[in-house]
Each structure stands twice: as C-alpha cells, then as structure tokens.
Write an enzyme that holds these catalytic residues in place. Structure first.
Site, PDB file in Angstrom:
ATOM      1  N   ASP A  40     -12.556   4.684   3.339  1.00 46.87           N
ATOM      2  CA  ASP A  40     -12.254   4.070   4.640  1.00 46.87           C
ATOM      3  C   ASP A  40     -13.307   4.945   5.500  1.00 46.87           C
ATOM      4  OD1 ASP A  40     -10.706   4.440   6.690  1.00 46.87           O
ATOM      5  OD2 ASP A  40      -8.864   4.061   6.144  1.00 46.87           O
ATOM      6  N   LYS A  83     -11.813   0.361   9.840  1.00 45.17           N
ATOM      7  CA  LYS A  83     -11.218   0.697  11.300  1.00 45.17           C
ATOM      8  C   LYS A  83     -11.726   0.545  12.154  1.00 45.17           C
ATOM      9  CE  LYS A  83      -7.346   3.302   8.784  1.00 45.17           C
ATOM     10  NZ  LYS A  83      -7.596   3.052   7.831  1.00 45.17           N
ATOM     11  N   LYS A  97       1.103  -1.190   0.260  1.00 48.47           N
ATOM     12  CA  LYS A  97      -0.043   0.044   0.235  1.00 48.47           C
ATOM     13  C   LYS A  97       0.974   1.780   0.601  1.00 48.47           C
ATOM     14  CE  LYS A  97      -3.871   1.949   3.050  1.00 48.47           C
ATOM     15  NZ  LYS A  97      -4.234   2.298   4.165  1.00 48.47           N
ATOM     16  N   GLU A 119      -8.362   4.168  -2.350  1.00 45.28           N
ATOM     17  CA  GLU A 119      -8.842   3.900  -1.079  1.00 45.28           C
ATOM     18  C   GLU A 119      -8.805   5.449  -1.479  1.00 45.28           C
ATOM     19  OE1 GLU A 119      -7.029   1.697   2.003  1.00 45.28           O
ATOM     20  OE2 GLU A 119      -7.594   2.824   3.006  1.00 45.28           O
ATOM     21  N   ASP A 162      -3.938   4.802  -1.447  1.00 48.04           N
ATOM     22  CA  ASP A 162      -4.690   6.093  -0.565  1.00 48.04           C
ATOM     23  C   ASP A 162      -4.074   6.934  -0.365  1.00 48.04           C
ATOM     24  OD1 ASP A 162      -6.102   6.467   1.596  1.00 48.04           O
ATOM     25  OD2 ASP A 162      -4.993   5.812   3.989  1.00 48.04           O
TER      26      ASP A 162
HETATM   27  O1  LIG Z   1      -5.068   0.291   5.765  1.00 48.32           O
HETATM   28  C1  LIG Z   1      -3.512  -0.456   6.265  1.00 48.32           C
HETATM   29  O2  LIG Z   1      -2.826  -0.549   5.254  1.00 48.32           O
HETATM   30  C2  LIG Z   1      -2.794   0.132   7.373  1.00 48.32           C
HETATM   31  C3  LIG Z   1      -3.334   1.505   8.085  1.00 48.32           C
HETATM   32  C4  LIG Z   1      -3.410   2.479   7.786  1.00 48.32           C
HETATM   33  O3  LIG Z   1      -2.403   2.614   6.144  1.00 48.32           O
HETATM   34  C5  LIG Z   1      -3.726   4.060   7.543  1.00 48.32           C
HETATM   35  C6  LIG Z   1      -4.098   3.990  10.182  1.00 48.32           C
HETATM   36  C7  LIG Z   1      -3.751   5.407  10.122  1.00 48.32           C
HETATM   37  C8  LIG Z   1      -4.372   6.606   9.381  1.00 48.32           C
HETATM   38  C9  LIG Z   1      -3.611   6.450   8.012  1.00 48.32           C
HETATM   39  O4  LIG Z   1      -2.361   6.686   7.867  1.00 48.32           O
HETATM   40  C10 LIG Z   1      -3.564   5.053   6.899  1.00 48.32           C
HETATM   41  C11 LIG Z   1      -5.168   5.035   6.467  1.00 48.32           C
HETATM   42  O5  LIG Z   1      -5.762   5.837   5.714  1.00 48.32           O
HETATM   43  O6  LIG Z   1      -6.158   4.226   6.097  1.00 48.32           O
HETATM   44 MG   LIG Z   2      -7.314   5.034   4.706  1.00 48.11          MG
END
Ligand SMILES: O=C(O)CCC(=O)C1=CC=C[C@@H](O)[C@@H]1C(=O)O
Ligand SMILES: [Mg+2]
Length: 317
Positions: A205, A226, A126, A182, A156
């Site tokens: 997300d 999340k 990612k 994303e 993302d």
């Molecule tokens: O989803 C993942 O692969 C790991 C977590 C991740 O990318 C994130 C966690 C928390 C905040 C952000 O930095 C990011 C996201 O936006 O998805």
């Molecule tokens: Mg994200």
C-alpha cells in the site's frame, strides 16, 4: 457551465490518530467541473501535500481552465480530484461487494467487534497491527482464528516493524489463516525477506504511494490502491493493469474521504476490481454525511472558494 471549488469540514465520530498526528475533523476540497464532482482531500500523516498546498494548486488549475488552457496538476490529491471531475465515467457499473470492516481499536476491542457487526456475521476483516504489545495482538489473532475459522483476516502494520520485529510476529502466525499482511516494513527488501521466510502473503500500500521500487514475489498477493494518495487516475490504472498481468488482487482503498469521495472510489473499485470487497470502511469515522438525499453536497458544510458559471466544457470537442 459551472467551474467551482469548495472547502468542506466534517465532524468525526472520534479523533483519528494517523501517522502520529491527531485529527479532530476531516477537511478537504470539492471541485465541480461542468456538472461533475471530484474530491481533493490530502490525508495528514500520509499525503506529502497539505490542504493549503492543494487549495493553492486547485485555484491555479481552475483559473487555467477558465482561460481555456490545459492543466497538469502535480499534487496527487489534486490530480485525483480533477481527474474524477473531468472523467468520462462508464454509464453502467458492475455490482460491488460491501466494504470489509476496518477495526482500529485495541486487541481486546477487536474481539468484541469481530463476531458480528451491524448484527451480521463477517466474512473478512482488517486489523491494524504493530500498535499494541506484540503478545496481545498475537493472542487476539489466535483467539479470532480459533473462534471464527472461516473469517478472512487482513492485517495492516503500516510499515511500523523492522525486519526482525516482523519476523518475530509472522513466525507466530499460521500463514494459511492470514489473507494477507499489508506493509509489514517500510522497505521492499524487508517485506520480501519476511514473506519468503514465513510464507505469509503480503500486500503493498504505502510503498506504492511513495513510488518505491518493488517486484513480484511468490507471497505478494495484492496491491492496495489509495487513489487520493496515488494521484492521477492514469497512474492508478497502470497499477491495476500491472496487477492483472501479475495475477495480483487489486483492493481499492479509501483515505478517510467524505461520502462524496467514497462514492467516487466505489465506482472506481467496481471498474478496477469487480467482485473484490473494497477497503472503503472509513465512512464510520464521519459523524455526518456531506451529501443530501439527492446526492448533492450540503451547503452548510461548504465554504465557496471559486465560482464561475461561464465555463465552456471542451471535453467532448
Ligand atoms: O484499506 C482499507 O481497508 C481502509 C482504509 C485504511 O485501512 C487506511 C486508510 C488510510 C490510512 C490508514 O489508516 C489505513 C491504511 O494504512 O491502509
Ligand atoms: Mg495500509
């Protein structure tokens, strides 16, 4: 039985820039209810509540539990933590693939780390886009696509683009080479317009954590969940059910929790999306492990905020 709340502080390997804020250490809460742990760790820049809000509500909930009352926390991180600590977990878990790596550096740094990580070839990675000049990000993505033809790429953008910017970026990508993008934009209408115009597969997300409206479109491929930000496990589970009904992938994703929280998320990921590599690679930002060899939190990282040994657990009544 024990009812307890602790605050933890964990050093980071390097500062985290999240939603325009700099984080030099990770702080959160651990709740202990009759032998089970939960983690309450609002993420600065992403959670609507801060740690002191979460601490206040957690203490209120613990006092209510001690009096034998029911609790109904309102803050997402507190809902998640108490739900985990009071959940009836299945005794057997499906095997879970390793988390796919999350790369947050510059486009040049992506190139250096994407070939191998920990000496092993990668299957999926990612990349955080919409941070550096578009031309540099596109050039590195193009280079990665050419040199790693079987690597699955997840991008993302954290809602940082306008519709025009997202279109400019996505028209330069080969849709077949991107697993999904994303959160290209903040609004679902913009995300849908970009996906429909360019054929790029997209995933949601932040829109889910904001509880903003969305509907299925042909290019919608995955829901990224999340749980710390979504709140109650019932809410996350409703999204899992919706994703299954719509034929969407579910990707369980972390919010820079401690290794205790990451362990809980891995168990949920194995239930909700067995066979799917989870987004739990944030462990690399923690300079220390909160858990000892017996998988118990290490006292040197904890400050005790609440402790009662006389709690009567009525979960099984
Ligand atoms: O989803 C993942 O692969 C790991 C977590 C991740 O990318 C994130 C966690 C928390 C905040 C952000 O930095 C990011 C996201 O936006 O998805
Ligand atoms: Mg994200």
């Amino acid at each position: 039985m024990t009812l307890a709340l602790y605050r933890y502080r964990l050093p980071l390997t390097h500062p985290l820039l999240l939603g325009g804020r700099r984080l030099d250490e990770r702080q959160g809460l651990l709740v202990h209810v009759a032998g089970q742990w939960g983690e309450i760790a609002p993420l600065p820049g992403f959670s609507r509540e801060n740690l002191s809000d979460a601490e206040g509500e957690s203490l209120t909930c613990l006092a209510a539990l001690r009096r034998g009352e029911k609790i109904a926390p309102r803050l997402p991180s507190v809902q998640f933590g108490f739900d985990c600590a009071r959940r009836r977990w299945p005794t057997r878990a499906a095997p879970l693939p390793e988390p796919y790596p999350l790369l947050r550096g510059t486009p040049e740094e992506w190139l250096a780390s994407v070939g191998t990580r920990r000496g092993r070839a990668l299957r999926k990675v990612k990349l955080k886009v919409a941070r550096h000049p578009m031309a540099d990000e596109l050039a590195s993505i193009q280079h990665i696509c050419e040199h790693h033809p079987s690597l699955e790429l997840v991008l993302d953008a954290n809602c940082r683009w306008s519709r025009t910017q997202a279109l400019a970026f996505c028209t330069q990508l080969e849709p077949g080479r991107i697993d999904y993008l994303e959160d290209p934009c903040a609004d679902f209408a913009d995300i849908a317009a970009v996906a429909e115009a360019t054929g790029i597969a997209v995933a949601l997300d932040e829109l889910l954590t904001r509880r903003a409206p969305w509907h299925p479109i042909a290019q919608l491929k995955a829901l990224v969940l999340k749980p710390t930000l979504l709140g109650s496990l019932a809410h996350s589970e409703a999204l899992v059910t919706k994703a299954r009904t719509l034929g969407l992938e579910v990707v369980a994703s972390s919010s820079f929790e401690s290794d205790l929280g990451l362990g809980l998320l891995a168990r949920l990921a194995a239930e909700w999306a067995p066979g799917q590599a989870p987004g739990l690679d944030t462990r690399h930002w923690l300079a220390s492990s909160l858990l000892d060899e017996r998988h118990q939190p290490r006292p040197d990282f904890l400050t005790r905020l609440f402790y009662d040994e006389c709690y009567r657990d009525d979960r099984h009544d």
